[in-house]
Design a protein around this motif. Sequence first.
Motif, PDB file in Angstrom:
ATOM      1  N   ASN A   9       0.824  -1.213   0.000  1.00 59.18           N
ATOM      2  CA  ASN A   9       0.000   0.000   0.000  1.00 59.18           C
ATOM      3  C   ASN A   9       0.854   1.257   0.000  1.00 59.18           C
ATOM      4  O   ASN A   9       0.473   2.277  -0.585  1.00 59.18           O
ATOM      5  CB  ASN A   9      -0.961  -0.007   1.180  1.00 59.18           C
ATOM      6  CG  ASN A   9      -2.083  -1.011   0.988  1.00 59.18           C
ATOM      7  OD1 ASN A   9      -2.342  -1.478  -0.112  1.00 59.18           O
ATOM      8  ND2 ASN A   9      -2.742  -1.360   2.079  1.00 59.18           N
ATOM      9  N   ALA A  10       2.009   1.205   0.648  1.00 62.04           N
ATOM     10  CA  ALA A  10       2.918   2.357   0.636  1.00 62.04           C
ATOM     11  C   ALA A  10       3.384   2.653  -0.794  1.00 62.04           C
ATOM     12  O   ALA A  10       3.475   3.824  -1.195  1.00 62.04           O
ATOM     13  CB  ALA A  10       4.111   2.104   1.550  1.00 62.04           C
ATOM     14  N   LEU A  11       3.663   1.608  -1.558  1.00 66.91           N
ATOM     15  CA  LEU A  11       4.063   1.809  -2.955  1.00 66.91           C
ATOM     16  C   LEU A  11       2.918   2.400  -3.779  1.00 66.91           C
ATOM     17  O   LEU A  11       3.136   3.259  -4.634  1.00 66.91           O
ATOM     18  CB  LEU A  11       4.530   0.490  -3.573  1.00 66.91           C
ATOM     19  CG  LEU A  11       5.892  -0.002  -3.112  1.00 66.91           C
ATOM     20  CD1 LEU A  11       6.145  -1.428  -3.599  1.00 66.91           C
ATOM     21  CD2 LEU A  11       6.998   0.926  -3.596  1.00 66.91           C
ATOM     22  N   THR A  12       1.701   1.949  -3.494  1.00 65.98           N
ATOM     23  CA  THR A  12       0.535   2.496  -4.195  1.00 65.98           C
ATOM     24  C   THR A  12       0.374   3.985  -3.896  1.00 65.98           C
ATOM     25  O   THR A  12       0.171   4.794  -4.797  1.00 65.98           O
ATOM     26  CB  THR A  12      -0.740   1.721  -3.793  1.00 65.98           C
ATOM     27  OG1 THR A  12      -0.591   0.360  -4.175  1.00 65.98           O
ATOM     28  CG2 THR A  12      -1.969   2.307  -4.457  1.00 65.98           C
ATOM     29  N   VAL A  13       0.475   4.343  -2.625  1.00 65.96           N
ATOM     30  CA  VAL A  13       0.360   5.750  -2.229  1.00 65.96           C
ATOM     31  C   VAL A  13       1.499   6.568  -2.842  1.00 65.96           C
ATOM     32  O   VAL A  13       1.285   7.690  -3.320  1.00 65.96           O
ATOM     33  CB  VAL A  13       0.323   5.886  -0.692  1.00 65.96           C
ATOM     34  CG1 VAL A  13       0.440   7.338  -0.262  1.00 65.96           C
ATOM     35  CG2 VAL A  13      -0.958   5.258  -0.135  1.00 65.96           C
ATOM     36  N   ALA A  14       2.703   6.002  -2.865  1.00 62.03           N
ATOM     37  CA  ALA A  14       3.841   6.700  -3.468  1.00 62.03           C
ATOM     38  C   ALA A  14       3.602   6.942  -4.961  1.00 62.03           C
ATOM     39  O   ALA A  14       3.920   8.020  -5.481  1.00 62.03           O
ATOM     40  CB  ALA A  14       5.122   5.901  -3.265  1.00 62.03           C
ATOM     41  N   ARG A  15       3.023   5.933  -5.639  1.00 59.72           N
ATOM     42  CA  ARG A  15       2.722   6.094  -7.063  1.00 59.72           C
ATOM     43  C   ARG A  15       1.731   7.232  -7.270  1.00 59.72           C
ATOM     44  O   ARG A  15       1.888   8.059  -8.166  1.00 59.72           O
ATOM     45  CB  ARG A  15       2.181   4.786  -7.655  1.00 59.72           C
ATOM     46  CG  ARG A  15       1.929   4.869  -9.135  1.00 59.72           C
ATOM     47  CD  ARG A  15       1.670   3.530  -9.815  1.00 59.72           C
ATOM     48  NE  ARG A  15       0.470   2.862  -9.352  1.00 59.72           N
ATOM     49  CZ  ARG A  15       0.430   1.859  -8.476  1.00 59.72           C
ATOM     50  NH1 ARG A  15       1.544   1.397  -7.945  1.00 59.72           N
ATOM     51  NH2 ARG A  15      -0.714   1.313  -8.128  1.00 59.72           N
ATOM     52  N   LEU A  16       0.730   7.294  -6.440  1.00 53.39           N
ATOM     53  CA  LEU A  16      -0.256   8.366  -6.539  1.00 53.39           C
ATOM     54  C   LEU A  16       0.385   9.726  -6.245  1.00 53.39           C
ATOM     55  O   LEU A  16       0.126  10.714  -6.944  1.00 53.39           O
ATOM     56  CB  LEU A  16      -1.399   8.095  -5.561  1.00 53.39           C
ATOM     57  CG  LEU A  16      -2.692   8.854  -5.753  1.00 53.39           C
ATOM     58  CD1 LEU A  16      -3.218   8.743  -7.168  1.00 53.39           C
ATOM     59  CD2 LEU A  16      -3.729   8.356  -4.771  1.00 53.39           C
TER      60      LEU A  16
END
Length: 183
Positions: A9-16
Motif C-alpha cells: 500500500n505504501a508503494l501504491t500511495v507513493a505512485r499516486l
Amino acid sequence: MVSTWNIANALTVARLAIVPVFIVFLFVDGQGWRIAALAVFLVASLTDQLDGWLARRYGLVTDFGKIADPIADKALIGSALVCLSLLGEIAWWVTAVIIARELGVTLLRFAVIRHGVIPASYGGKVKTVLQILAIALYIWPGVPDLARWSAMALAVLVTVATGLDYVFRAIRLRQVARRSRAA
C-alpha cells in the motif's frame, strides 16, 4: 487481519503522490526534463507491478489496496495521456477512447458487483503494458513517429478489445447469477 499500512500500500500511495511530479517534469521545457519525466513515469509504472506482486506474495492484500491501486494506475495513465494531448503530441480522441474505456470498465464492475467480481484478465494486463510502452515512447525524446503511432495504435486496439471483453464477461456474470437465483 492485514494492516492497511504495509509495503504494498505504501508503494501504491507513493505512485499516486508522484503523479504531480511527473506532470510538472513533463511540462518543463528541455530534453533533460523530458527524460526526468520518463524516468518518473517508468518508476511509477514499475511500482504498479511491484505492489501487486508484494501484496499477493506476502498476503498483504487489503480493501484499501483494492481501491487505491486502480485509482493510482488510472491517475498515472490518465494524467500522462491528458498532458501529452495538451502538449499536442497525442490526439485527443486517443486519450478520450482510453479514458472512456477505463471509466466504463470501472462503472461496469460496480454495476455488477452484487452478482460477483469481474477479475482482471490477462488481456487487461497486456493492455496496461502496451499503454505504458506507448506513453513512454511519446515521452522519450527523438523516438520516430512511426514507432510511437504503431505502439499507440496497438494499445488503443487492445484497450477497446479488452473493454468489450469486460462487457461480455459482465453479461455472462449477470446471466449466471439470474440462473442460480431461479434454480
